[in-house]
Design a protein around this motif. Structure first.
Motif, mmCIF file in Angstrom:
data_model
loop_
_atom_site.group_PDB
_atom_site.id
_atom_site.type_symbol
_atom_site.label_atom_id
_atom_site.label_comp_id
_atom_site.label_asym_id
_atom_site.label_seq_id
_atom_site.Cartn_x
_atom_site.Cartn_y
_atom_site.Cartn_z
ATOM 1 N N GLN A 1 -24.574 51.432 -94.755
ATOM 2 C CA GLN A 1 -23.241 51.790 -95.401
ATOM 3 C C GLN A 1 -22.577 53.796 -94.389
ATOM 4 O O GLN A 1 -23.806 54.023 -94.231
ATOM 5 C CB GLN A 1 -24.052 52.246 -96.308
ATOM 6 C CG GLN A 1 -23.102 53.212 -97.888
ATOM 7 C CD GLN A 1 -22.703 54.539 -97.228
ATOM 8 O OE1 GLN A 1 -23.596 55.275 -97.408
ATOM 9 N NE2 GLN A 1 -21.873 54.844 -97.746
ATOM 10 N N GLY A 2 -22.143 53.462 -94.289
ATOM 11 C CA GLY A 2 -21.508 54.353 -93.525
ATOM 12 C C GLY A 2 -20.696 54.257 -92.223
ATOM 13 O O GLY A 2 -20.304 53.461 -91.934
ATOM 14 N N SER B 1 -24.629 57.477 -88.432
ATOM 15 C CA SER B 1 -25.088 57.711 -89.561
ATOM 16 C C SER B 1 -26.425 57.573 -89.858
ATOM 17 O O SER B 1 -26.278 56.984 -88.714
ATOM 18 C CB SER B 1 -24.502 56.531 -91.608
ATOM 19 O OG SER B 1 -24.951 55.710 -90.899
ATOM 20 N N TYR B 2 -27.151 57.984 -90.580
ATOM 21 C CA TYR B 2 -29.369 58.098 -90.322
ATOM 22 C C TYR B 2 -29.057 56.627 -90.861
ATOM 23 O O TYR B 2 -30.152 55.964 -90.431
ATOM 24 C CB TYR B 2 -29.489 58.456 -91.664
ATOM 25 C CG TYR B 2 -29.164 60.224 -91.057
ATOM 26 C CD1 TYR B 2 -30.452 60.446 -90.330
ATOM 27 C CD2 TYR B 2 -28.032 60.791 -91.785
ATOM 28 C CE1 TYR B 2 -30.106 61.414 -89.701
ATOM 29 C CE2 TYR B 2 -28.740 62.069 -91.064
ATOM 30 C CZ TYR B 2 -29.352 62.875 -90.216
ATOM 31 O OH TYR B 2 -29.110 63.962 -90.169
ATOM 32 N N SER B 3 -28.424 55.847 -91.935
ATOM 33 C CA SER B 3 -28.274 54.428 -92.409
ATOM 34 C C SER B 3 -28.206 53.130 -90.959
ATOM 35 O O SER B 3 -28.861 52.402 -90.653
ATOM 36 C CB SER B 3 -27.925 53.834 -93.600
ATOM 37 O OG SER B 3 -27.869 54.413 -94.105
ATOM 38 N N HIS B 4 -26.904 54.096 -90.044
ATOM 39 C CA HIS B 4 -27.284 53.115 -88.357
ATOM 40 C C HIS B 4 -28.746 53.514 -87.914
ATOM 41 O O HIS B 4 -28.424 52.483 -86.989
ATOM 42 C CB HIS B 4 -26.046 53.811 -88.032
ATOM 43 C CG HIS B 4 -25.546 53.003 -86.645
ATOM 44 N ND1 HIS B 4 -25.211 53.791 -85.753
ATOM 45 C CD2 HIS B 4 -24.917 51.598 -86.501
ATOM 46 C CE1 HIS B 4 -25.146 52.583 -84.293
ATOM 47 N NE2 HIS B 4 -25.516 51.789 -85.166
ATOM 48 N N ASP C 1 -19.976 60.369 -96.011
ATOM 49 C CA ASP C 1 -21.183 59.122 -95.306
ATOM 50 C C ASP C 1 -21.217 60.734 -94.606
ATOM 51 O O ASP C 1 -20.206 61.794 -93.994
ATOM 52 C CB ASP C 1 -20.780 58.550 -94.682
ATOM 53 C CG ASP C 1 -21.804 57.545 -93.358
ATOM 54 O OD1 ASP C 1 -23.426 57.828 -94.024
ATOM 55 O OD2 ASP C 1 -21.810 57.695 -92.412
ATOM 56 N N THR C 2 -22.369 60.942 -93.085
ATOM 57 C CA THR C 2 -22.221 61.776 -93.184
ATOM 58 C C THR C 2 -21.576 61.900 -91.424
ATOM 59 O O THR C 2 -21.074 62.424 -90.638
ATOM 60 C CB THR C 2 -23.788 61.870 -92.330
ATOM 61 O OG1 THR C 2 -24.536 60.726 -92.061
ATOM 62 C CG2 THR C 2 -24.886 62.428 -93.499
ATOM 63 N N ALA C 3 -21.684 60.314 -90.898
ATOM 64 C CA ALA C 3 -21.393 60.632 -89.684
ATOM 65 C C ALA C 3 -19.731 59.944 -89.830
ATOM 66 O O ALA C 3 -19.173 61.056 -89.070
ATOM 67 C CB ALA C 3 -21.649 58.782 -89.672
ATOM 68 N N LEU C 4 -19.252 59.637 -91.592
ATOM 69 C CA LEU C 4 -17.656 60.226 -91.223
ATOM 70 C C LEU C 4 -17.121 61.453 -91.423
ATOM 71 O O LEU C 4 -15.960 61.493 -90.619
ATOM 72 C CB LEU C 4 -17.509 58.961 -92.733
ATOM 73 C CG LEU C 4 -18.219 56.900 -92.755
ATOM 74 C CD1 LEU C 4 -17.478 56.694 -93.859
ATOM 75 C CD2 LEU C 4 -16.931 56.511 -91.652
ATOM 76 N N ILE D 1 -22.227 68.057 -91.708
ATOM 77 C CA ILE D 1 -23.360 68.286 -91.165
ATOM 78 C C ILE D 1 -23.985 66.870 -90.838
ATOM 79 O O ILE D 1 -23.320 65.761 -92.095
ATOM 80 C CB ILE D 1 -23.751 68.299 -93.014
ATOM 81 C CG1 ILE D 1 -23.445 70.041 -92.884
ATOM 82 C CG2 ILE D 1 -25.255 68.212 -92.480
ATOM 83 C CD1 ILE D 1 -24.363 70.712 -93.814
ATOM 84 N N ALA D 2 -24.216 65.671 -90.494
ATOM 85 C CA ALA D 2 -24.902 64.787 -89.707
ATOM 86 C C ALA D 2 -25.878 64.581 -88.885
ATOM 87 O O ALA D 2 -26.365 66.510 -87.912
ATOM 88 C CB ALA D 2 -23.432 64.543 -88.339
ATOM 89 N N SER D 3 -25.896 63.666 -88.135
ATOM 90 C CA SER D 3 -26.800 63.540 -87.007
ATOM 91 C C SER D 3 -26.959 64.172 -85.842
ATOM 92 O O SER D 3 -25.793 64.009 -85.722
ATOM 93 C CB SER D 3 -27.565 62.488 -87.095
ATOM 94 O OG SER D 3 -26.719 61.448 -86.187
ATOM 95 N N ALA D 4 -27.701 64.137 -84.896
ATOM 96 C CA ALA D 4 -27.075 64.316 -83.416
ATOM 97 C C ALA D 4 -26.574 63.426 -82.688
ATOM 98 O O ALA D 4 -25.824 63.819 -81.813
ATOM 99 C CB ALA D 4 -28.323 65.422 -82.606
#
Length: 708
Positions: free
Chosen positions: A107-108, A112-115, A231-234, A250-253
């Motif tokens: 999802q996302g 994203s953290y799921s990815h 989603d964070t990445a989106l 707010i998302a991942s590095a």
């Protein structure tokens, strides 16, 4: 200076390539080790050797001028990657290379953290892995169900935000299996399109959970609006597209790298240790080598009895199964009842697990095994000595403590229990009831002496007060079913029945209105406060019919339709199983066992007459079967005299006789105008006949509720 820097960078590039070459060489040796372990009894992991290795390498790094903690952390990752490779090999995953492509849904968006968790989990997969982002958890899992994706990675709990309720509800509803898990570290960063002061940020986007986890940091931003995103990445992709310096995400590095964004702040979550546990789901279970430390997940609904949950948990304890998680969720369409999700250490083919699940099936109203899979733990928070469970060959799947830790009692027939993911079925062995003498263990009173009570709404079936279920043979129109529902309610009936799909002997007979009729039946039941029961004919229709109907009926012609029985056994809905036209009582109970063995313990037997040489009645109502079945099984029993007798004037007498011999209820056909009925008019009671019968059964039903 520039020339010197370029020279140093070239040297670094050369060193990095040598490091990668060494890692590749090491991985090749790991592959050889896995081949040796396939046919041997060598343990998969040796924690003592790992600890010695980490200690030695740390000391070596210190003497070489490298930070020892860095060496230790680096080699944890290397060892973890080696373990994953061996697990894939030992489980036959290397044969998956025959499939050129494996599709993994998440999802996302990318980053994203799921990815990140998906790529981490499948990095050792030998096939070409394609990752596809989906808009929602539901669409992601649907893609697996429909065969568009091979796997999906589903977040299920977070160490900060807690359980992800939607994920649990989807696992309960969909017929998928958990085949793996991944622990993903969550390190939230504040991203922007350029280096700007925090005071310039006016809007921050991210997933609602991420925003909640960074509440402390966000509250310190002045005049800043927080907005939830899918989603964070989106959210990172959005600010990249908008090119607005006042926006941040707010998302991942990793998302910052993918979308070429600047990281304004790192580690902005309220809690430093933030992990998300994700499960990998598939349509089919996987094979696990006994040496792979495993975890099993299941869900169950307790019976409505005093101490029911405690009894279920005691069963796990008594069989030496170490429970690692217990979660409750509201039971769909059943207010104030709950489904419980349990994880325990061990595997389905482990010592004591089969007998534990058999006992649990008898103690629950619904049981579904979600899967057995390799367990993961966050390496950053576990010492090497307990990084994985150490197992000797003779105790590779045995619990560490408890009554079953030594050896399970031998089965009376010398067999062994084998339970497949998605079903708590114990095929043979380790049973309290001899397999050769009692083919319906779960349905038998030897397994459960106490009568099963099935509750839905205000109705209790299987207790001391019999119930009356009534309605037309076939739903013909809105007006017809509304009139029938009103009559059932006014006379004190407990449930509304109605045929939507009619399995007729002749292909030229009325076949029912299908799902249109189901909509009308559901509407009438809801308007008059009556649970509805209808027949389902095909396994593919079970989920859809169960979404609307309170009670599923299996007709006499389908009593031994085993595919259909198994499918209703996987649904958390009560099932009424009609006796086949020529079935014995034992065959009837064995058919019920098919449903019970899939996890659904809410089964009601229905005697509807059997075929004999007698032609005076449509069938022969076998009331002796009620007496026999009540002695042999704990399941509730109702009688359908309408189909048995087939003649209107004899039905009331046979209904009274049914209750007299101990039936828990009767199911009757009624119609506003039986002479014009499209199906089985001669056996349908008029409203006047039905009212007269109900008056003769004042002990059977509560007083009629006022319709206002």
């Amino acid at each position: 200076m520039t020339e010197k820097l370029d020279e140093l960078r070239i040297r670094l590039d050369q060193i990095d390539r040598r490091i990668v070459d060494s890692l590749a060489e090491r991985q090749a040796v790991v592959g050889e080790v896995a081949k040796v372990k396939v046919d041997g009894a060598t343990v998969l992991r040796d924690p003592k050797r790992e600890e010695q290795l980490l200690r030695a390498l740390s000391e070596y790094g210190k003497n070489a001028g490298v930070d020892r903690h860095f060496v230790r952390r680096l080699y944890r990752e290397i060892l973890d990657h080696s373990l994953r490779s061996q697990q894939v090999h030992l489980s036959g995953g290397d044969r998956a290379s025959e499939r050129t492509t494996v599709v993994v849904a998440y999802q996302g968006g990318e980053g994203s953290y799921s990815h990140l968790a998906a790529t981490r989990h499948f990095e050792v997969h030998p096939a070409n892995v394609v990752y596809e982002g989906k808009k929602s958890f539901d669409s992601m899992l649907q893609s697996v169900t429909e065969g568009e994706s091979d796997f999906a990675i589903l977040p299920i709990e977070n160490t900060t935000a807690g359980s992800i309720n939607e994920s649990y509800d989807l696992l309960a509803r969909m017929n998928l299996v958990i085949v793996g898990e991944e622990i993903q570290r969550v390190d939230h960063c504040l991203l922007a399109i350029d280096e700007v002061p925090l005071s310039h940020i006016r809007r921050v986007y991210s997933h609602p959970v991420a925003l909640a986890q960074c509440g402390g940091f966000l509250s310190a931003l002045r005049e800043c609006h927080v907005e939830a995103f899918n989603d964070t990445a989106l959210s990172a992709a959005k600010i990249k597209e908008d090119r607005d310096l006042s926006q941040a995400a707010i998302a991942s590095a990793e998302a910052a790298r993918l979308y070429d964004l600047k990281i304004l702040r790192t580690h902005i979550a309220d809690q430093k240790e933030n992990y998300t546990r994700m499960v990998v789901v598939s349509r089919d279970p996987i094979e696990l080598d006994p040496r792979i430390p495993a975890k099993t997940s299941l869900l169950f609904a307790t019976r409505h009895e005093h101490g029911a949950l405690a009894s279920c948990l005691n069963i796990l304890h008594e069989h030496g199964l170490n429970m690692t998680k217990l979660e409750s969720r509201p039971r769909p369409n059943t207010p104030w009842e709950y489904i419980f999700y349990v994880d325990f250490e061990g595997r389905l083919d482990g010592v004591g697990t089969g007998s534990a699940l058999q006992s649990l099936s008898s103690a629950t109203g619904f049981l579904k095994v979600l899967g057995t899979y390799p367990s993961r733990i966050p390496k950053e928070s576990e010492p090497a000595a307990i990084f994985a469970q150490s197992e000797s060959p003779e105790s590779s799947s045995a619990p560490r403590s408890g009554p079953a830790a030594t050896r399970a009692a031998p089965a009376r027939d010398g067999g062994s229990i084998r339970v497949k993911a998605g079903s708590p079925r114990a095929e043979e062995g380790e049973a309290r009831i001899p397999v050769t003498k009692q083919p319906y263990r779960l349905a038998s009173r030897v397994t459960r002496l106490k009568d099963t009570l099935i509750r839905f709404g205000d109705v209790e079936l299987g207790g001391d007060v019999p119930v009356v279920i009534a309605g037309p043979c076939a739903v013909e129109s809105r007006e017809q079913i509304q009139n029938c529902a009103r009559e059932v309610k006014e006379q004190g009936g407990a449930m509304l029945r109605g045929g939507c799909f009619k399995p007729r002997t002749s292909p030229y007979s009325f076949q029912g209105l299908g799902f249109e009729a189901l909509d009308l039946l559901e509407e009438a039941g809801r308007e008059f406060g009556l649970p509805i029961v209808t027949e389902v004919l095909h396994p593919a229709d079970v989920a859809r019919v169960a979404h609307q109907a309170d009670f599923l009926q299996i007709g006499a012609r389908n009593m031994q339709n085993f595919a259909l029985l198994k499918e209703v056994g996987r649904i958390d809905r009560p099932v009424m199983l009609k006796r086949g036209l020529t079935a014995t009582v034992d065959e009837w109970l064995q058919a019920a066992e098919y449903i019970l063995a899939q996890g659904n313990q809410r089964v009601v037997l229905c005697e509807r007459g059997i075929r004999t040489f007698e032609q005076a009645t449509r069938n022969t109502l076998d009331l002796s079967a009620v007496v026999v079945a009540r002695e042999r099984t704990h399941l509730p029993i109702v009688v359908d005299p309408s189909h048995a007798v087939g003649v209107r004037r004899w039905i009331p007498t046979m209904a009274e006789a049914s209750l007299a011999v101990g039936a828990h209820g009767v199911m009757l056909e009624i119609h506003p105008d039986p002479n014009s009925a499209l199906s089985d008019g001669p056996q349908a009671l008029t409203f006047q006949d039905f009212e007269s019968l109900m008056k003769r059964l004042p002990y059977c039903v509560p007083p009629a509720a006022s319709l206002g």
